[in-house]
Motif scaffolding. Structure first.
Motif, mmCIF file in Angstrom:
data_model
loop_
_atom_site.group_PDB
_atom_site.id
_atom_site.type_symbol
_atom_site.label_atom_id
_atom_site.label_comp_id
_atom_site.label_asym_id
_atom_site.label_seq_id
_atom_site.Cartn_x
_atom_site.Cartn_y
_atom_site.Cartn_z
ATOM 1 N N LYS A 156 26.648 41.690 11.801
ATOM 2 C CA LYS A 156 26.084 41.353 13.115
ATOM 3 C C LYS A 156 24.584 41.089 13.008
ATOM 4 N N VAL A 157 23.878 41.918 12.237
ATOM 5 C CA VAL A 157 22.439 41.727 12.055
ATOM 6 C C VAL A 157 22.173 40.409 11.337
ATOM 7 N N LYS A 158 22.986 40.083 10.354
ATOM 8 C CA LYS A 158 22.810 38.818 9.624
ATOM 9 C C LYS A 158 23.030 37.626 10.548
ATOM 10 N N GLU A 159 24.008 37.706 11.443
ATOM 11 C CA GLU A 159 24.246 36.627 12.410
ATOM 12 C C GLU A 159 23.053 36.457 13.347
ATOM 13 N N ILE A 160 22.490 37.561 13.811
ATOM 14 C CA ILE A 160 21.306 37.505 14.679
ATOM 15 C C ILE A 160 20.143 36.866 13.919
ATOM 16 N N ALA A 161 19.949 37.279 12.676
ATOM 17 C CA ALA A 161 18.864 36.742 11.857
ATOM 18 C C ALA A 161 19.060 35.251 11.600
ATOM 19 N N LEU A 162 20.284 34.826 11.337
ATOM 20 C CA LEU A 162 20.560 33.412 11.087
ATOM 21 C C LEU A 162 20.259 32.583 12.329
ATOM 22 N N ASP A 184 20.839 24.411 3.953
ATOM 23 C CA ASP A 184 22.043 25.149 3.580
ATOM 24 C C ASP A 184 22.597 26.051 4.685
ATOM 25 N N ALA A 185 21.926 26.156 5.823
ATOM 26 C CA ALA A 185 22.359 27.030 6.930
ATOM 27 C C ALA A 185 22.744 28.404 6.400
ATOM 28 N N TYR A 186 21.864 28.969 5.553
ATOM 29 C CA TYR A 186 22.175 30.206 4.858
ATOM 30 C C TYR A 186 20.924 31.067 4.743
ATOM 31 N N ILE A 187 21.080 32.359 4.942
ATOM 32 C CA ILE A 187 20.028 33.327 4.665
ATOM 33 C C ILE A 187 20.590 34.348 3.687
ATOM 34 N N ALA A 188 19.737 34.828 2.794
ATOM 35 C CA ALA A 188 20.183 35.774 1.771
ATOM 36 C C ALA A 188 19.407 37.081 1.898
ATOM 37 N N LEU A 189 20.112 38.184 1.874
ATOM 38 C CA LEU A 189 19.480 39.497 1.908
ATOM 39 C C LEU A 189 18.765 39.719 0.584
ATOM 40 N N SER A 190 17.452 40.016 0.654
ATOM 41 C CA SER A 190 16.728 40.229 -0.598
ATOM 42 C C SER A 190 16.152 41.636 -0.724
#
Length: 105
Positions: free
Chosen positions: A23-29, A45-51
């Motif tokens: 859910k947090v990743k969707e909000i961040a995207l 790429d419509a992509y975010i990666a947790l770093s």
């Protein structure tokens, strides 16, 4: 018997963490896409990666999970630039994009 209860509890905690993280990743995207649109750049790429993952206190002093996601964007369509979004709990703390070339239309 107690081992089974501990194992099921551990699985339940892992599942709850995973669903919250999604859910947090969707909000961040969504926030990243909106920010890129407002800055008139293209999110690639419509992509975010947790770093990075850690803990930090919010403004009220409550301990929250701090997640740093990275993404790539382009301002001209030729170069790729990096950006980061920091989430504190399920709230956007900041979005930072590295300096990029402006399009000369």
């Amino acid at each position: 018997m107690i081992d089974d209860i501990l194992f099921i509890s551990l699985l339940l905690c892992a599942f709850l963490y995973w669903t919250t993280a999604q859910k947090v990743k969707e909000i961040a995207l969504r926030a990243t896409e909106d920010y890129c649109f407002a800055m008139e750049v293209q999110m690639l790429d419509a992509y975010i990666a947790l770093s990075k993952l850690g803990f930090e206190r919010d403004n009220l002093g409550k301990m929250q999970i701090r997640r740093l996601f990275t993404f790539e964007f382009s301002s001209t369509g030729y170069e790729r630039y990096s950006g980061t979004i920091i989430m504190l709990g399920n709230k956007v703390k900041s979005i930072v994009m590295e300096p990029y070339r402006l399009r000369n239309d």
